[in-house]
Design a protein around this motif. Structure first.
Motif, mmCIF file in Angstrom:
data_model
loop_
_atom_site.group_PDB
_atom_site.id
_atom_site.type_symbol
_atom_site.label_atom_id
_atom_site.label_comp_id
_atom_site.label_asym_id
_atom_site.label_seq_id
_atom_site.Cartn_x
_atom_site.Cartn_y
_atom_site.Cartn_z
ATOM 1 N N PRO A 113 0.723 -1.205 -0.103
ATOM 2 C CA PRO A 113 -0.042 0.083 0.092
ATOM 3 C C PRO A 113 0.680 1.196 0.004
ATOM 4 C CG PRO A 113 -0.686 -1.364 1.513
ATOM 5 C CD PRO A 113 0.388 -2.111 1.008
ATOM 6 N N VAL A 114 0.486 2.251 -0.861
ATOM 7 C CA VAL A 114 1.409 3.510 -1.238
ATOM 8 C C VAL A 114 0.323 4.507 -1.118
ATOM 9 C CG1 VAL A 114 1.392 2.858 -3.596
ATOM 10 C CG2 VAL A 114 3.289 4.146 -2.746
ATOM 11 N N GLY A 115 1.027 5.657 -0.763
ATOM 12 C CA GLY A 115 0.415 6.694 -0.868
ATOM 13 C C GLY A 115 1.407 8.199 -1.540
ATOM 14 N N LEU A 116 0.978 8.840 -2.581
ATOM 15 C CA LEU A 116 2.048 9.858 -3.193
ATOM 16 C C LEU A 116 1.146 10.902 -3.110
ATOM 17 C CD1 LEU A 116 4.325 10.463 -5.324
ATOM 18 C CD2 LEU A 116 2.899 10.108 -7.183
ATOM 19 N N ASP A 117 1.934 12.342 -2.648
ATOM 20 C CA ASP A 117 1.455 13.320 -2.775
ATOM 21 C C ASP A 117 2.505 14.504 -3.460
ATOM 22 O OD1 ASP A 117 -0.927 15.116 -2.189
ATOM 23 O OD2 ASP A 117 0.304 16.233 -0.904
ATOM 24 N N VAL A 118 1.938 15.212 -4.130
ATOM 25 C CA VAL A 118 2.764 16.343 -4.759
ATOM 26 C C VAL A 118 2.054 17.545 -4.488
ATOM 27 C CG1 VAL A 118 1.800 16.097 -7.245
ATOM 28 C CG2 VAL A 118 4.186 17.284 -6.821
ATOM 29 N N GLU A 119 2.636 18.802 -4.083
ATOM 30 C CA GLU A 119 2.061 19.903 -3.990
ATOM 31 C C GLU A 119 2.977 21.136 -4.696
ATOM 32 O OE1 GLU A 119 -0.972 20.235 -2.147
ATOM 33 O OE2 GLU A 119 -0.944 18.326 -1.619
ATOM 34 N N LEU A 164 0.736 9.996 3.578
ATOM 35 C CA LEU A 164 0.561 8.860 4.698
ATOM 36 C C LEU A 164 -0.776 8.681 4.649
ATOM 37 C CD1 LEU A 164 2.986 10.433 7.765
ATOM 38 C CD2 LEU A 164 2.944 7.819 6.691
ATOM 39 N N MET A 165 -1.830 9.565 4.648
ATOM 40 C CA MET A 165 -3.117 9.420 4.570
ATOM 41 C C MET A 165 -3.443 8.702 3.486
ATOM 42 S SD MET A 165 -4.139 12.689 6.520
ATOM 43 C CE MET A 165 -4.100 13.725 4.955
ATOM 44 N N LYS A 166 -2.909 9.034 2.211
ATOM 45 C CA LYS A 166 -3.319 8.381 0.996
ATOM 46 C C LYS A 166 -3.005 6.967 1.143
ATOM 47 C CE LYS A 166 -3.363 10.566 -2.966
ATOM 48 N NZ LYS A 166 -2.749 11.505 -3.833
ATOM 49 N N ALA A 167 -1.803 6.645 1.679
ATOM 50 C CA ALA A 167 -1.572 5.102 1.788
ATOM 51 C C ALA A 167 -2.445 4.340 2.457
ATOM 52 C CB ALA A 167 -0.083 5.073 2.340
ATOM 53 N N THR A 168 -3.222 4.758 3.778
ATOM 54 C CA THR A 168 -4.108 4.060 4.300
ATOM 55 C C THR A 168 -5.469 3.956 3.186
ATOM 56 O OG1 THR A 168 -5.358 5.989 5.312
ATOM 57 C CG2 THR A 168 -3.574 5.138 6.360
ATOM 58 N N ARG A 211 6.876 20.157 -4.077
ATOM 59 C CA ARG A 211 7.312 19.432 -2.655
ATOM 60 C C ARG A 211 6.526 18.016 -3.152
ATOM 61 N NH1 ARG A 211 11.345 20.440 0.547
ATOM 62 N NH2 ARG A 211 11.883 22.834 0.586
ATOM 63 N N ALA A 212 7.141 16.902 -2.687
ATOM 64 C CA ALA A 212 6.446 15.601 -2.711
ATOM 65 C C ALA A 212 7.017 14.707 -1.911
ATOM 66 C CB ALA A 212 6.589 15.216 -4.184
ATOM 67 N N ALA A 213 5.950 13.901 -1.335
ATOM 68 C CA ALA A 213 6.475 12.847 -0.478
ATOM 69 C C ALA A 213 5.518 11.545 -1.012
ATOM 70 C CB ALA A 213 6.191 13.210 0.932
ATOM 71 N N ILE A 214 6.139 10.224 -0.389
ATOM 72 C CA ILE A 214 5.638 9.143 -0.710
ATOM 73 C C ILE A 214 5.715 8.200 0.655
ATOM 74 C CG2 ILE A 214 7.909 7.906 -1.577
ATOM 75 C CD1 ILE A 214 5.955 6.511 -3.596
ATOM 76 N N ALA A 215 4.504 7.429 0.845
ATOM 77 C CA ALA A 215 4.389 6.624 2.179
ATOM 78 C C ALA A 215 4.061 5.119 1.663
ATOM 79 C CB ALA A 215 3.561 7.307 3.052
ATOM 80 N N PHE A 216 4.673 4.211 2.391
ATOM 81 C CA PHE A 216 4.526 2.908 2.237
ATOM 82 C C PHE A 216 3.910 2.128 3.453
ATOM 83 C CE2 PHE A 216 7.884 4.302 -0.532
ATOM 84 C CZ PHE A 216 7.461 3.915 -1.832
ATOM 85 N N LEU A 217 2.848 1.201 3.873
ATOM 86 C CA LEU A 217 2.773 0.655 4.625
ATOM 87 C C LEU A 217 3.371 -0.448 4.785
ATOM 88 C CD1 LEU A 217 -1.185 1.250 4.948
ATOM 89 C CD2 LEU A 217 0.693 2.772 5.883
ATOM 90 N N THR A 218 4.594 -0.594 5.323
ATOM 91 C CA THR A 218 5.466 -2.075 5.283
ATOM 92 C C THR A 218 6.440 -1.905 6.287
ATOM 93 O OG1 THR A 218 6.811 -3.230 3.760
ATOM 94 C CG2 THR A 218 7.124 -0.933 3.378
ATOM 95 N N THR A 219 6.830 -3.090 6.598
ATOM 96 C CA THR A 219 8.199 -2.967 7.576
ATOM 97 C C THR A 219 9.412 -3.327 6.593
ATOM 98 O OG1 THR A 219 7.809 -5.279 7.807
ATOM 99 C CG2 THR A 219 6.887 -3.786 9.577
#
Ligand SMILES: CC(C)(COP(=O)(O)OP(=O)(O)OC[C@H]1O[C@@H](n2cnc3c(N)ncnc32)[C@H](O)[C@@H]1OP(=O)(O)O)[C@@H](O)C(=O)NCCC(=O)NCCS
Length: 231
Positions: A113-119, A164-168, A211-219
Motif C-alpha cells: 500500500p502506497v500514497g503519493l502526494d505532490v504540492e 501517509l493518509m493516502k497510503a491508508t 514538494r512531494a512525498a511518498i508513504a508505504f505501509l510496510t516493515t
C-alpha cells in the motif's frame, strides 16, 4: 560451513512524473464511462487535463507491465463513503497512487500500500492552514522563517502527511493533527491505520517549485526510482 546470511525482501517502487497532457482524442479514448463523466464534471480545463493525465499515465504504464493495451486497463474507483467513482482507483495485483498539483502529475507503482502526494509550494502558507494541519511542535519549527521558506517547509510537511493518509486509502478522513512527524519519519499517530513501526516515508524530487512525498505501509526497506514520463 559458510555463514548463513539472511537477505530480506526489498520493496521496489517506481515514481513517474508527467506534465498535464493536452485534451486529445487518443487520450480521451482511454477513459471508460465513469471516468469520462468525471472528466466532463471538472469546470476548469487544467483540472480536466490533470485528471486525464493521471489516468492516461496509469493505464499506459500498468498496461505495459501486463502486456495489454492501455484502454483495456479498467480501474475500480468506487468511493467507500458514497459509492461514486471518485475514490482511490484500484487494480487487482498492483499497488499504485496518483497525485496532481500545478504542472505535475505523479504516479507511484509498487507492491505494498502506497500514497503519493505532490504540492506546488508557490502558494502562500496561511496561518489558518498551518494551524489546521500541523501540531504545536511542527508549528514551532516554522516560526521565524521568511514567507518563501515557510511556504516551502509547510508544503513539505503537508505532502508527507497527505502521502501517509493516502497510503491508508482513507485520505483526509484521518485528521492531519493526529500525525506527528520527525522530519521525513512518522514519529507518532493517533490513528490505528498508521503504525510508525510499519510505515516508510520519504521525500521525493518533483522539481523546482514543488514538494512531494511518498508513504508505504510496510516493515520492509524500500528503494524508489523517480523518472520523467513523456508520451
Ligand atoms: C484523496 C485526497 C487526499 C485527495 O487529495 P488532493 O491533494 O486533492 O489530490 P491529489 O492529487 O494528491 O490526489 C488525488 C488522487 O488521489 C486518489 N484518491 C482518491 N481518493 C483517495 C483515497 N481515499 N485515498 C487515497 N487516494 C485517493 C485518486 O487517484 C485521486 O486522483 P484522480 O481522482 O484524478 O485519480 C482527498 O480528496 C480525500 O481525502 N478524499 C477522500 C475523502 C473524501 O473526501 N470523501 C468524501 C467523498 S464522498
Amino acid at each position: 560451513m559458510g555463514r548463513n546470511r539472511y537477505v530480506g525482501r526489498v520493496i521496489e517502487c517506481e515514481v513517474w512524473w508527467a506534465r498535464p497532457l493536452p485534451v486529445e482524442t487518443r487520450h480521451l479514448d482511454l477513459l471508460d464511462e465513469p471516468e469520462r463523466g468525471r472528466f466532463e464534471a471538472y469546470r476548469r480545463e487544467i483540472d480536466r487535463r490533470r485528471f486525464l493525465t493521471g489516468r492516461v499515465l496509469a493505464k499506459t504504464l500498468l498496461g505495459a507491465r501486463r502486456g495489454v493495451a492501455p484502454g483495456d486497463i479498467r480501474f475500480d474507483a468506487t468511493c467507500e463513503d458514497c459509492g461514486k467513482p471518485h475514490g482511490k482507483p484500484k487494480l487487482p495485483g498492483v499497488e499504485f497512487s496518483i497525485s496532481h498539483s500545478g504542472e505535475r502529475v505523479g504516479l507511484a507503482v509498487t507492491t505494498v500500500p502506497v500514497g503519493l502526494d505532490v504540492e506546488a509550494d508557490t502558494r502562500r502558507a496561511e496561518d489558518s492552514l498551518i494551524e489546521y494541519a500541523l501540531n504545536e511542535t511542527e508549528q514551532a519549527a516554522l516560526r521565524g522563517l521568511g514567507a518563501d521558506e515557510r511556504a516551502s517547509a509547510f508544503f513539505q510537511y503537508w505532502s508527507r502527511k497527505e502521502a501517509l493518509m493516502k497510503a491508508t486509502g482513507r485520505g483526509l478522513k484521518i485528521p492531519l493533527q493526529s500525525i506527528t512527524l520527525d522530519g521525513a519519519r512518522l514519529a507518532a499517530s493517533a490513528d490505528a491505520a498508521l503504525n510508525p513501526e510499519a510505515t516508510h516515508l520519504a521525500d521525493l524530487n518533483p522539481g523546482e517549485g514543488y514538494r512531494a512525498a511518498i508513504a508505504f505501509l510496510t516493515t520492509e526497506p524500500v528503494t524508489i526510482t523517480e523518472k520523467p514520463w513523456e508520451i
